[in-house]
Design a protein around this motif. Structure first.
Motif, PDB file in Angstrom:
ATOM      1  N   SER A 139      44.918  42.074  29.232  1.00 38.16           N
ATOM      2  CA  SER A 139      45.859  41.642  30.266  1.00 38.16           C
ATOM      3  C   SER A 139      47.154  42.435  30.181  1.00 38.16           C
ATOM      4  N   ARG A 153      47.142  34.132  43.282  1.00 43.15           N
ATOM      5  CA  ARG A 153      46.661  35.484  42.964  1.00 43.15           C
ATOM      6  C   ARG A 153      45.199  35.683  43.315  1.00 43.15           C
ATOM      7  N   ASN A 154      44.368  34.691  42.981  1.00 40.65           N
ATOM      8  CA  ASN A 154      42.932  34.946  43.016  1.00 40.65           C
ATOM      9  C   ASN A 154      42.202  34.341  44.200  1.00 40.65           C
ATOM     10  N   THR A 214      45.773  36.191  35.091  1.00 36.40           N
ATOM     11  CA  THR A 214      44.793  35.100  35.020  1.00 36.40           C
ATOM     12  C   THR A 214      43.431  35.623  34.568  1.00 36.40           C
ATOM     13  N   TYR A 250      47.143  41.910  33.957  1.00 37.22           N
ATOM     14  CA  TYR A 250      46.504  40.686  34.451  1.00 37.22           C
ATOM     15  C   TYR A 250      47.361  39.461  34.148  1.00 37.22           C
ATOM     16  N   LYS A 273      37.532  40.307  37.729  1.00 37.48           N
ATOM     17  CA  LYS A 273      37.463  41.232  38.846  1.00 37.48           C
ATOM     18  C   LYS A 273      37.475  42.671  38.338  1.00 37.48           C
ATOM     19  N   ARG A 307      34.322  40.610  43.139  1.00 42.96           N
ATOM     20  CA  ARG A 307      35.349  39.795  43.747  1.00 42.96           C
ATOM     21  C   ARG A 307      34.861  38.352  43.903  1.00 42.96           C
ATOM     22  N   ASP A 331      41.567  37.648  37.263  1.00 46.90           N
ATOM     23  CA  ASP A 331      42.053  39.033  37.339  1.00 46.90           C
ATOM     24  C   ASP A 331      41.181  39.913  36.444  1.00 46.90           C
ATOM     25  N   GLU A 377      43.262  37.366  47.493  1.00 47.33           N
ATOM     26  CA  GLU A 377      42.053  38.120  47.799  1.00 47.33           C
ATOM     27  C   GLU A 377      41.906  38.371  49.294  1.00 47.33           C
TER      28      GLU A 377
END
Lengths: 525, 80
Positions: A104, A375-376, A111, A109, A117, A123, A114, A380
């Protein structure tokens, strides 16, 4: 009961101090709080001691004070599984979190999704893991609120306000949550970690005093276990609707031992998959501090173990046991025991400790959920400016607290621990996607996704069958080995499918893509 | 000559790290084994201060676990 307006005064006075700390925390190791890294990870500037407090804040929660003693009182030695759970979970943490921290830091990153991915080039898998993280946090936040309610119930009962207790509890909870939301927005994780230190000091003080005073004034543990043996059918009647003796001395059958061990291991594997735990680990300043801060966390477990024993100590304090039986609510065990044995002012301190012991983790969990969501999930589908990202995270963290508040009204309080175990069933299904890629890049993402999907599905189905489609009172499923924690059973299905699918994909010519390199997991660039 | 020396050094560092990584993993997993052997502690006797064996033994294991984890953390420090 030693509850009067002195108790209330101490409680409110300390709550004001708590709130001030929460707001002033934004000045601590100052950073630009409109950036998600600063707001949601405290700028990754926490040392070993603060990491210890932050991760410890996740441990000393309503789970410890309310859920474990309650389950222990209602079902006996089985619920002592919380001790091996705490004893083993930091081994899991030490094997996974330093690697996740390193990658990270290398890649920026924030999370676990992250990382997925980047490492797995998928994704959809990252989004699936983010959604699971959010869903699993909700019952865990709800458990914290059960704890807040338990304290307020005993407080109002002691003040002879039981008649309007329902309304007052609701108003108090809403006020507490507005205050919490306000300081979370202004201070982010800094607010949570500093109020966490304040909370832990109050709690450690409470535990240390109570665990000495109660056994001494009531005839010791031997006496408490004797009384438990004598009176447990009454308790069984009030809490479980049966009237058998509850086993407290040890695990009387090998089936119970299987349930005990599987609950411990399942919970232990699950803890560091929770977004709030990962968030805490990633907020560490460096890797050595993360390792050392994590290594000494079992010390908290001693506190947890001692508090769990309140579930037996309550038997030697008839007035406290009377309150639990009167409300038919095991969640009241610890507050009732404290109120019956301690002077009024100390009850105020202890109650505030337990109260903020639910609030602080709820804040930490909501921050972690917000990080994930922005974020995720949103991130996206839409490109966000850093400032918009942070603003959205602040709003989401608030919304989630209130959703969790609504969640509470549907679970019997005695089995509050089931909320955490349900969260565990869900979050354990993210293990193959989060932990395994820390050691290998040979997992095929689509198989991992299918494994995850069937793990979650089978987990939910087993939960429904185990509870006969009624209220949540159990998280184990009967097998030939005995009752086994559903999180582990579903994880077995999940891992099997992930492994077989990956094997098939290999046979069909699939090869891992060169994404995040193995070196990036172990050494800093 | 210079190149050869640094090559040997790298190999040494790597084997050392491997030995330590294995020790690290073993230390992290040992508590699973200790708690996993439920039959070694599933019983009421001997009691300690009125607490059945089942309870106090598992609390002792918490301290043991903390020590094992701390050793694991210390032997793999980045800075010495």
């Amino acid at each position: 009961m030693n509850i009067d307006y002195v108790t209330l005064g101490v409680f409110i006075g300390l709550f004001v101090v708590f709130v001030l700390i929460g707001f002033l925390a934004s000045r601590f190791r100052r950073g630009d709080l409109s950036s998600l890294n600063e707001w949601g990870l405290g700028g990754r500037r926490f040392g070993a001691l603060l990491v210890w407090f932050l991760l410890g804040a996740d441990l000393f929660t309503a789970y410890t004070f309310i859920a474990v003693p309650s389950g222990f009182l209602a079902k006996g030695s089985l619920y002592w599984f919380a001790v091996p759970y705490v004893g083993t979970s930091f081994g899991v943490a030490l094997l996974t979190m330093p690697r996740l921290w390193t990658v990270s830091r290398n890649r920026g990153y924030v999370t676990a999704p992250d990382f997925i991915k980047g490492r797995m080039n998928s994704r959809s898998l990252a989004i699936a893991i983010a959604v699971t993280g959010i869903a699993a946090e909700l019952p865990y936040i709800a458990l914290q609120i059960v704890g807040l309610e338990a304290v307020l119930t005993i407080m109002l009962y002691g003040l002879n306000l039981a008649a309007s207790a329902h309304e007052i509890t609701e108003i108090a909870l809403i006020v507490a949550f507005i205050v919490l939301a306000a300081y979370t927005i202004t201070s982010g994780l800094r607010g949570a970690v500093l109020t966490g230190v304040f909370k832990d000091i109050l709690i450690l003080l409470t535990v240390a005093v109570v665990i000495v005073v109660v056994p001494l004034t009531t005839g010791g543990f031997a006496h408490a276990f004797q009384q438990a043996n004598l009176l447990s059918p009454t308790v069984d009647k009030a809490l479980n609707g049966a009237s058998a003796a509850i086993p407290y001395l040890d695990l009387p059958s090998s089936k119970l031992a299987a349930a005990f061990l599987s609950l411990a291991i399942g919970s232990s594997l699950a803890l560091y998959l929770y977004p709030h735990a990962i968030n805490g680990a990633l907020s560490s300043q460096d890797r050595d501090k993360l390792k050392l801060g994590t290594a000494i966390l079992p010390i908290y477990g001693i506190g947890l173990a001692l508090i769990a024993l309140f579930g037996v100590l309550v038997y030697s304090v008839p007035s406290a046991l009377g309150i639990v039986l009167h409300f038919k609510n095991g969640a009241l065990t610890v507050p009732a025991l404290i109120a019956s044995t301690m002077p009024d002012w100390f009850v105020g301190i202890a109650f505030l400790g337990i109260f903020v012991g639910g609030l602080v983790p709820a804040a930490i969990m909501a921050i972690a959920v917000a990080n994930l969501f922005v974020r995720n999930i949103v991130g996206e589908f839409a490109k966000l400016k850093p400032r918009t990202e942070t603003t959205l995270a602040k709003i989401i963290s608030t919304v989630f607290k209130f959703i969790a508040l609504a969640f509470v009204f549907v679970v019997p309080a005695t089995y509050a621990i089931q909320l955490q175990l349900l969260g565990g069933v869900l979050i354990a299904q993210t293990l193959p996607a989060v932990f395994l890629p820390l050691y290998t890049n040979k997992l095929e993402p689509r198989s991992t996704l299918v494994g995850w999907g069937l793990g979650v599905l089978s987990g939910i189905l087993m939960e429904l069958y185990a509870n006969k489609f009624g209220p949540l009172v159990s998280s184990v499923y009967n097998t030939t080995l005995g009752p086994i924690y559903i999180a582990l059973l579903a994880l077995g299905i999940n891992l099997l499918i992930t492994a077989v699918g990956t094997g098939v994909a290999y046979g069909a010519g699939w090869r891992p893509k060169e994404g995040v390199k193995n070196e990036e997991l172990v050494s800093l660039r | 000559m210079e190149v050869k020396v640094s090559y040997i050094r790298i190999v040494n560092v790597n084997t050392m790290m491997n030995g330590r990584s294995i020790a690290y993993a073993v230390l992290c997993l040992l508590p699973f084994l200790l708690y996993g052997l439920v039959n070694t502690y599933n019983g009421p006797k001997p009691t300690l201060g009125g607490l059945p064996f089942f309870y106090w033994y598992e609390m002792v294991l918490l301290v043991v676990g903390g020590v094992l984890y701390a050793i694991a953390a210390l032997i793999t420090r980045d800075r010495t």
